[in-house]
Scaffold this motif. Structure first.
Motif, PDB file in Angstrom:
ATOM      1  N   GLU A 112       0.744  -1.333  -0.012  1.00  0.00           N
ATOM      2  CA  GLU A 112      -0.117   0.065   0.174  1.00  0.00           C
ATOM      3  C   GLU A 112       0.860   1.061   0.018  1.00  0.00           C
ATOM      4  O   GLU A 112       1.946   1.189   0.246  1.00  0.00           O
ATOM      5  CB  GLU A 112      -0.991  -0.058   1.191  1.00  0.00           C
ATOM      6  CG  GLU A 112      -2.236  -0.791   1.026  1.00  0.00           C
ATOM      7  CD  GLU A 112      -1.948  -2.309   1.449  1.00  0.00           C
ATOM      8  OE1 GLU A 112      -1.057  -2.589   1.877  1.00  0.00           O
ATOM      9  OE2 GLU A 112      -2.859  -3.055   0.979  1.00  0.00           O
ATOM     10  N   TYR A 113       0.191   2.365  -0.274  1.00  0.00           N
ATOM     11  CA  TYR A 113       0.903   3.735  -0.195  1.00  0.00           C
ATOM     12  C   TYR A 113      -0.201   4.605   0.714  1.00  0.00           C
ATOM     13  O   TYR A 113      -1.088   4.307   1.056  1.00  0.00           O
ATOM     14  CB  TYR A 113       0.568   4.303  -1.656  1.00  0.00           C
ATOM     15  CG  TYR A 113       1.268   3.746  -2.839  1.00  0.00           C
ATOM     16  CD1 TYR A 113       2.649   4.036  -3.166  1.00  0.00           C
ATOM     17  CD2 TYR A 113       0.514   2.923  -3.679  1.00  0.00           C
ATOM     18  CE1 TYR A 113       3.260   3.224  -4.141  1.00  0.00           C
ATOM     19  CE2 TYR A 113       0.955   2.328  -4.825  1.00  0.00           C
ATOM     20  CZ  TYR A 113       2.519   2.428  -4.930  1.00  0.00           C
ATOM     21  OH  TYR A 113       2.739   2.022  -6.012  1.00  0.00           O
ATOM     22  N   LEU A 114       0.824   5.351   1.305  1.00  0.00           N
ATOM     23  CA  LEU A 114       0.027   6.365   2.164  1.00  0.00           C
ATOM     24  C   LEU A 114      -0.312   7.755   1.527  1.00  0.00           C
ATOM     25  O   LEU A 114       0.847   8.217   1.142  1.00  0.00           O
ATOM     26  CB  LEU A 114       1.036   6.566   3.479  1.00  0.00           C
ATOM     27  CG  LEU A 114       0.309   7.563   4.474  1.00  0.00           C
ATOM     28  CD1 LEU A 114      -0.636   7.119   5.192  1.00  0.00           C
ATOM     29  CD2 LEU A 114       1.477   7.998   5.589  1.00  0.00           C
ATOM     30  N   LEU A 115      -1.448   7.947   1.234  1.00  0.00           N
ATOM     31  CA  LEU A 115      -1.697   9.268   0.565  1.00  0.00           C
ATOM     32  C   LEU A 115      -2.411  10.316   1.590  1.00  0.00           C
ATOM     33  O   LEU A 115      -3.263   9.939   2.570  1.00  0.00           O
ATOM     34  CB  LEU A 115      -3.317   8.911  -0.143  1.00  0.00           C
ATOM     35  CG  LEU A 115      -3.791   9.997  -0.883  1.00  0.00           C
ATOM     36  CD1 LEU A 115      -2.940  10.701  -1.786  1.00  0.00           C
ATOM     37  CD2 LEU A 115      -5.197   9.631  -1.477  1.00  0.00           C
ATOM     38  N   THR A 116      -1.648  11.423   1.554  1.00  0.00           N
ATOM     39  CA  THR A 116      -2.023  12.588   2.506  1.00  0.00           C
ATOM     40  C   THR A 116      -2.578  13.572   1.618  1.00  0.00           C
ATOM     41  O   THR A 116      -1.728  14.135   0.960  1.00  0.00           O
ATOM     42  CB  THR A 116      -0.791  12.959   3.231  1.00  0.00           C
ATOM     43  OG1 THR A 116      -0.282  11.868   4.126  1.00  0.00           O
ATOM     44  CG2 THR A 116      -1.113  14.070   4.393  1.00  0.00           C
TER      45      THR A 116
END
Length: 139
Positions: free
Chosen positions: A20-24
């Protein structure tokens, strides 16, 4: 010998993350943090797939102040769907044999699109160097 160590270190570091990626997303009055599995850009919109419910969503880039996408995270369903940084050893992950590897599911190896492009560029340079070295060695 030193190039071999650097290449192995690069491949180990790039494959250390999981899926997964962390989207901010920073809006004018709020900040949204999500775990996503895939993202893409089309025009002035960003499309992303939420890791929690596996739905594709769209957000207009003109409606936000800024955003950041970081790889190397995983969705921890035991901790209320928290997006956590991968700190496990590579040997503790299981192999997924459902599909052949392509640019969409290489995130299982921890390769983002940028990492994949860099890996292809480095392997192309190394193979062309070896070809030219072998060609000029016999001339």
């Amino acid at each position: 010998m030193k190039i071999k160590k650097v290449l192995l270190l690069f491949l180990f570091i790039s494959s250390f993350s999981y899926a997964e990626y962390l989207l901010t997303i920073n809006k004018s009055r709020s900040t949204i943090v999500k775990c996503i599995t895939y993202y893409d850009f089309a025009g002035n919109d960003m499309y992303y797939t939420d890791a929690v419910n596996d739905r594709t969503k769209r957000i207009s880039l003109s409606s936000i102040k800024s955003y950041s996408i970081k790889s190397g995270y995983y969705l921890d369903k035991r901790d209320y769907n928290a997006c956590k940084l991968v700190t496990k050893k590579l040997s503790s992950f299981t192999l997924d044999n459902k599909a052949s590897l392509n640019s969409y599911n290489l995130t299982y190896l921890g390769l983002s699109d940028e990492d994949l492009n860099l890996m292809f560029a480095i392997s192309g340079l190394l193979s062309s160097f070896l070809f030219l070295f072998g060609l000029f060695r016999w001339i």
